[in-house]
Scaffold this motif. Structure first.
Motif, PDB file in Angstrom:
ATOM      1  N   ASN A  38     -40.921 -25.096  51.860  1.00 50.08           N
ATOM      2  CA  ASN A  38     -40.045 -24.568  50.823  1.00 50.08           C
ATOM      3  C   ASN A  38     -39.274 -25.688  50.131  1.00 50.08           C
ATOM      4  O   ASN A  38     -39.216 -25.749  48.901  1.00 50.08           O
ATOM      5  CB  ASN A  38     -39.057 -23.564  51.430  1.00 50.08           C
ATOM      6  N   ARG A  74     -33.382 -27.316  48.608  1.00 51.70           N
ATOM      7  CA  ARG A  74     -34.559 -27.308  47.733  1.00 51.70           C
ATOM      8  C   ARG A  74     -34.186 -27.717  46.310  1.00 51.70           C
ATOM      9  O   ARG A  74     -34.956 -28.396  45.618  1.00 51.70           O
ATOM     10  CB  ARG A  74     -35.202 -25.915  47.727  1.00 51.70           C
ATOM     11  N   TYR A 102     -39.530 -20.536  59.714  1.00 50.07           N
ATOM     12  CA  TYR A 102     -39.731 -19.741  58.504  1.00 50.07           C
ATOM     13  C   TYR A 102     -38.402 -19.105  58.088  1.00 50.07           C
ATOM     14  O   TYR A 102     -37.498 -18.937  58.932  1.00 50.07           O
ATOM     15  CB  TYR A 102     -40.793 -18.666  58.751  1.00 50.07           C
ATOM     16  N   PRO A 103     -38.248 -18.752  56.801  1.00 47.00           N
ATOM     17  CA  PRO A 103     -36.974 -18.200  56.330  1.00 47.00           C
ATOM     18  C   PRO A 103     -36.440 -17.032  57.163  1.00 47.00           C
ATOM     19  O   PRO A 103     -35.232 -16.937  57.397  1.00 47.00           O
ATOM     20  CB  PRO A 103     -37.298 -17.765  54.892  1.00 47.00           C
ATOM     21  N   TYR A 155     -41.450 -28.014  47.939  1.00 50.30           N
ATOM     22  CA  TYR A 155     -42.260 -27.382  46.895  1.00 50.30           C
ATOM     23  C   TYR A 155     -42.125 -28.078  45.536  1.00 50.30           C
ATOM     24  O   TYR A 155     -43.128 -28.379  44.870  1.00 50.30           O
ATOM     25  CB  TYR A 155     -41.867 -25.910  46.778  1.00 50.30           C
ATOM     26  N   LEU A 157     -36.446 -17.960  48.604  1.00 47.57           N
ATOM     27  CA  LEU A 157     -37.344 -18.789  49.415  1.00 47.57           C
ATOM     28  C   LEU A 157     -38.687 -18.081  49.579  1.00 47.57           C
ATOM     29  O   LEU A 157     -38.756 -16.856  49.613  1.00 47.57           O
ATOM     30  CB  LEU A 157     -36.724 -19.051  50.789  1.00 47.57           C
ATOM     31  N   PHE A 158     -39.757 -18.869  49.719  1.00 51.86           N
ATOM     32  CA  PHE A 158     -41.083 -18.295  49.940  1.00 51.86           C
ATOM     33  C   PHE A 158     -41.216 -17.912  51.415  1.00 51.86           C
ATOM     34  O   PHE A 158     -41.192 -18.787  52.288  1.00 51.86           O
ATOM     35  CB  PHE A 158     -42.167 -19.306  49.559  1.00 51.86           C
ATOM     36  N   ARG A 190     -30.193 -19.886  55.224  1.00 51.01           N
ATOM     37  CA  ARG A 190     -31.154 -19.758  54.121  1.00 51.01           C
ATOM     38  C   ARG A 190     -30.547 -20.227  52.806  1.00 51.01           C
ATOM     39  O   ARG A 190     -31.224 -20.856  51.987  1.00 51.01           O
ATOM     40  CB  ARG A 190     -31.632 -18.308  54.018  1.00 51.01           C
TER      41      ARG A 190
END
Length: 371
Positions: free
Chosen positions: A99, A150, A134-135, A102, A90-91, A143
């Motif tokens: 994410n 994703r 956020y991750p 994307y 993940l970014f 995650r």
């Protein structure tokens, strides 16, 4: 439009790194909606094969088809697939929404559709409330579920999973394994799952491909792989098994009579393999296939075929079952007793009798290098 009943076809696929052949003559056909696992030890070629399907590596020989289209030379982004790695990937500077979105943004999907599809897939993985996080604010299991979301949001025709559970603790692995099975059945996406964990493969798969040193040892349902192994490698790699060194005493058609050096007699089925009288071979019996009785429960003093006398060395309670290590001559035999049976009556030092059915005896040519 190419029509094919198979979503993935591997025809005589070979891959070399230098002079080392890491995948050799791999043939496989996967139908729409199947979940197929590539199972084997490290270095067996399973991830290399997955990377060829994904387009990260090119086969040196053979044809690779997805939905009937030859994919040799086709870049990864043109293959309509989703991939989940064991490291999440993940970014960290993007929110969870960003994410997941994307891949859709790269495809220039309209903003309204992106919002709708991201919301839908976050609901599917049961994390609808984390879009603005956020991750680093999520647990490892969360995650990994986002990594799966994703991959799914682009609605791929093929989902590739490269050991996605290997970085998780045991409880979390079990929970996410259940989630993966639910998702795969609910969405129906054709899935290839790479793992070295036999329990994961047995639990998740419609079929399993067992690999060793780049070669396919067996392709079959989980039941077939476990109960009808095609080779000694498959039998010993999948689940626990007791190995006894025996000699072939007699051949009666497909039936085979065997005996250990201590006089334990076994009877089994050759299962199409060729043996000769006097040949030293290896016989295997799985722990859960062995029945255990106390010595005073014996109906006769005579020891028959597929029966042995022994002495309990060790007992280990494991919740759903108890494992007893039993000394039989110079061999130690593991017996697995279900929790529903009386386990407390077996104690170290106790004389016992072991028995099993001939159908549960597997015989293979002896390989002295095996432990």
């Amino acid at each position: 439009m190419v029509n094919s009943r198979f979503d993935v076809e591997l025809n005589n696929i070979q891959k070399k790194f230098g002079s080392n052949i890491v995948v050799d003559n791999f043939n496989l056909q996967i139908e729409q909606g199947e979940c197929v696992s590539f199972l084997g030890p490290s270095g067996c070629g399973k991830t290399t094969t997955l990377n060829m399907i994904a387009g990260f590596l090119e086969p040196d020989q053979g044809d690779l088809l997805i939905k009937g289209r030859r994919m040799n030379g086709v870049p990864s982004n043109k293959r309509e697939l989703g991939m989940v790695f064991q490291t999440y990937s993940l970014f960290p500077h993007m929110t969870i929404f960003e994410n997941v979105a994307y891949g859709l943004k790269l495809r220039k999907t309209a903003k309204a559709e992106i919002a709708e599809r991201v919301k839908k897939v976050l609901d599917v993985v049961k994390l609808p409330q984390v879009g603005d996080r956020y991750p680093k604010q999520l647990s490892g299991g969360q995650r990994q579920r986002i990594a799966i979301a994703r991959a799914l949001v682009t609605e791929p025709s093929l989902l590739l999973l490269d050991e996605p559970l290997s970085n998780l603790d045991a409880k979390l692995r079990e929970e996410l394994r259940d989630e993966l099975k639910r998702l795969q059945q609910e969405i129906g996406v054709t899935t290839i799952f790479v793992t070295h964990d036999q329990e994961e493969a047995l639990y998740l798969s419609n079929r399993i491909v067992v690999l060793d040193h780049g070669k396919v040892e067996q392709i079959g349902t989980p039941w077939d792989i476990y109960n009808r192994p095609a080779s000694e490698f498959v039998h010993t790699f999948i689940g626990k098994s007791n190995r006894l060194e025996v000699m072939v005493n007699e051949l009666r058609g497909s039936e085979i009579a065997l005996e250990t050096a201590e006089g334990v007699r076994l009877e089994g089925n050759a299962r199409g393999l060729s043996f000769h009288v006097g040949e030293p071979v290896s016989a295997y019996v799985r722990p859960e296939k062995i029945r255990l009785r106390t010595a005073d429960e014996r109906m006769s003093d005579r020891v028959g075929a597929n029966e042995a006398q022994g002495k309990v060395k060790l007992t280990s309670f494991l919740g759903a079952h108890t494992e007893c290590e039993v000394e039989v001559g110079r061999s130690d035999v593991i017996v697995r007793i279900p929790a529903s049976q009386e386990q407390e009556r077996f104690t170290p030092g106790q004389p016992v009798v072991l028995s099993w059915d001939s159908d549960d005896v597997f015989v293979f040519a002896r390989k002295e290098s095996k432990p």
